[in-house]
Design an enzyme around this catalytic site. Structure first.
Site, PDB file in Angstrom:
ATOM      1  N   ARG A 170       0.811  -1.223   0.000  1.00 33.90           N
ATOM      2  CA  ARG A 170       0.000   0.000   0.000  1.00 33.90           C
ATOM      3  C   ARG A 170       0.845   1.274   0.000  1.00 33.90           C
ATOM      4  NH1 ARG A 170      -5.459  -1.041   3.633  1.00 33.90           N
ATOM      5  NH2 ARG A 170      -6.158  -2.887   2.484  1.00 33.90           N
ATOM      6  N   ASP A 214     -13.959   9.742  10.908  1.00 31.53           N
ATOM      7  CA  ASP A 214     -13.024   8.716  10.467  1.00 31.53           C
ATOM      8  C   ASP A 214     -11.624   9.317  10.476  1.00 31.53           C
ATOM      9  OD1 ASP A 214     -13.502   5.817   9.007  1.00 31.53           O
ATOM     10  OD2 ASP A 214     -11.605   6.724   8.440  1.00 31.53           O
TER      11      ASP A 214
END
Length: 280
Positions: A40, A151
């Site tokens: 990632r 978030d």
């Protein structure tokens, strides 16, 4: 593919990443996550033209790397969600929890129902909460619903804020809900839907790190924090659950994910049923 640089992540650099991520957001990266981190973050290294992870780590620690730190946390965060995910939670909220909460609100002469979707990802959870409450309370209840949706990831919050989704994401919902709460896209928005303005107006989206101090004086009737604590170790979970308890009103409910439990940690909640807890 040839021409795309590949980067090796040493055990030493992975250990540093693990400590940095744990320090910044409480996520515990065990050795099994090394390949996930490498794959990632390799994209970030290519975009920034870094030669390797050691150079990237130095950048993250520099004053210039503050914004990149947020993007790095975005990249390694897993954000899996859907509308009405773990539907029994929404059924319980509608059919059982709301009755006791609204009765308490009436006793307190309070008209504002406050809910927190912590770890809201791309927004399906808070929008589902808005739909459920609209269905359960109706327009004549006189109650104002306020949903805070937070978030860690700025990337997912951008999607959540827009309220726009591929039609396939809502294909399994009942037709009456689709008609009432979603607008069909046309022209260049063909194949997409948007949550209607009434539901969107209930929700405030914010970036928030659960490791940071919670806002003083804010009390919620319901907190959803589902499939977030699985990324934390037990001591971090215990601290977080204590902060949730403090942030709930008396008689408020905490909902956690289907693979999570408060067993093995000290807490002051009363167990209601698997993954549902009451501040009594």
């Amino acid at each position: 593919m040839s021409g795309i640089p590949s980067f090796d992540l040493s055990d030493r650099d992975f250990s540093f990443f693990s400590r940095l991520v744990y320090e910044k957001c409480g996520i515990s990266l065990h050795d099994g996550k090394k390949e996930l981190v490498r794959s990632r973050l390799s994209k970030r290294l290519r975009e920034l033209h870094f030669s390797g992870f050691s150079q990237y780590l130095k950048y993250l620690q520099s004053p210039d790397g503050e914004d990149e730190l947020i993007l790095m946390l975005d990249a390694i965060s897993t954000n899996l969600t859907s509308f009405f995910r773990e539907k029994r939670h929404f059924d319980f909220l509608e059919k059982e929890a709301l009755e006791s909460i609204t009765a308490q609100m009436k006793r307190e002469s309070r008209r504002e129902l406050n809910i927190w979707s912590a770890g809201c990802s791309t927004g399906e959870e808070p929008y589902t909460l808005g739909i459920c409450l609209s269905e359960a309370l109706g327009a004549s209840s006189g109650l104002k619903v306020k949903i805070l949706a937070t978030d860690l990831s700025t990337r997912v919050l951008d999607t959540a804020q827009s309220g726009i989704y591929p039609s396939a994401r809502v294909a399994g919902l009942p037709q009456d809900l689709l008609k009432r709460y979603f607008l069909k896209g046309r022209g260049k928005r063909q194949g997409q839907v948007r949550v209607n303005p009434e539901i969107r107006s209930m929700i405030t989206f914010r970036r928030f790190n659960l490791m940071d101090p919670f806002p003083a004086g804010v009390r919620f009737d319901v907190i959803f924090c589902r499939n977030v604590m699985i990324y934390f170790d037990k001591p971090t979970q215990e601290v977080l659950v204590g902060k949730f308890h403090q942030s709930l009103r008396q008689g408020g409910y905490l909902f956690i994910g289907h693979s999570e439990s408060l067993m093995g940690i000290e807490h002051r909640f009363r167990y209601v049923q698997p993954t549902i807890y009451l501040k009594s």
